[in-house]
Design a protein around this motif. Sequence first.
Motif, short mmCIF file in Angstrom:
data_model
loop_
_atom_site.label_atom_id
_atom_site.label_comp_id
_atom_site.label_asym_id
_atom_site.label_seq_id
_atom_site.Cartn_x
_atom_site.Cartn_y
_atom_site.Cartn_z
N GLY A 1 0.82 -1.19 0.00
CA GLY A 1 0.00 0.00 0.00
C GLY A 1 0.86 1.24 0.00
N THR B 1 -9.44 1.84 -0.65
CA THR B 1 -8.87 3.16 -0.43
C THR B 1 -9.49 3.72 0.83
OG1 THR B 1 -8.68 3.51 -2.82
CG2 THR B 1 -8.55 5.47 -1.42
N LEU C 1 -5.74 -7.37 4.31
CA LEU C 1 -5.95 -5.93 4.14
C LEU C 1 -6.06 -5.22 5.49
CD1 LEU C 1 -8.30 -5.94 1.05
CD2 LEU C 1 -6.11 -4.76 1.20
N GLU D 1 -10.33 -10.56 -5.95
CA GLU D 1 -9.30 -9.57 -5.64
C GLU D 1 -10.02 -8.35 -5.10
OE1 GLU D 1 -6.16 -6.58 -7.85
OE2 GLU D 1 -6.49 -8.56 -8.72
N ASP E 1 -9.54 -4.30 -3.76
CA ASP E 1 -8.77 -3.05 -3.66
C ASP E 1 -9.54 -2.11 -2.74
OD1 ASP E 1 -7.31 -4.18 -5.73
OD2 ASP E 1 -8.07 -2.84 -7.26
N SER F 1 -14.16 0.97 -2.52
CA SER F 1 -13.73 -0.41 -2.67
C SER F 1 -14.05 -0.91 -4.07
CB SER F 1 -14.40 -1.31 -1.62
OG SER F 1 -15.80 -1.25 -1.73
N GLN F 2 -13.15 -1.74 -4.56
CA GLN F 2 -13.34 -2.39 -5.85
C GLN F 2 -13.12 -3.88 -5.65
OE1 GLN F 2 -10.35 0.28 -7.78
NE2 GLN F 2 -11.85 0.20 -9.45
N TYR G 1 -3.85 3.95 -0.04
CA TYR G 1 -4.18 3.18 -1.24
C TYR G 1 -3.60 1.78 -1.05
CZ TYR G 1 -4.93 7.84 -3.19
OH TYR G 1 -5.36 9.13 -3.41
N ALA H 1 -2.78 -1.95 -2.10
CA ALA H 1 -2.64 -2.71 -3.34
C ALA H 1 -3.71 -3.80 -3.39
CB ALA H 1 -1.25 -3.34 -3.40
N GLY H 2 -4.15 -4.14 -4.57
CA GLY H 2 -5.13 -5.21 -4.71
C GLY H 2 -4.61 -6.50 -4.08
N GLN H 3 -5.46 -7.14 -3.30
CA GLN H 3 -5.07 -8.37 -2.60
C GLN H 3 -5.84 -9.55 -3.15
OE1 GLN H 3 -2.96 -8.87 0.16
NE2 GLN H 3 -2.25 -6.75 0.11
#
Length: 138
Positions: A21, A134, A70, A130, A132, A87-88, A29, A31-33
């Motif tokens: 991150g 923020t 996360l 996955e 992501d 969130s994504q 931010y 990183a995608g996990q």
Amino acid sequence: MKRETITSNKVPAPMAHYCQGVLAGDTVYAAGQIASDYKTGVPPEARQDPAFPFYGSDIQRQTRYVLENLRATFEAAGCDFSDVVKSQVFMTDLNDFYYFDQVWREFFPSPPPRTTVQVSGLLVPGCRVEIDLTAVKR
């Protein structure tokens, strides 16, 4: 604006060259996990135990694994999930959404805005989700 990378010794380090991150000012931010230990693929704790097929599912276990990682990343940055503003979610099968969302609500009783899309695959074979995130530190 001050910018620093975030690392947590509780989260498996990706084989690729990137950090877990970035903290830019008060914004984190992550990183995608994905549910991977980056050595063996999907680790046993993120897979359904074949001896107990009625105790959870792969998507539930992978979602929990990712969100725990996360959480550790956010703790290393000095914040928590209540600070998440975006969130994504990328899923390999949207038919998993109901079971994914059950675990999501354990971590987010008042969920942040979320975009969820289906993708054809993820970096590590066998990974189904996955995430992501923020956040803005309070």
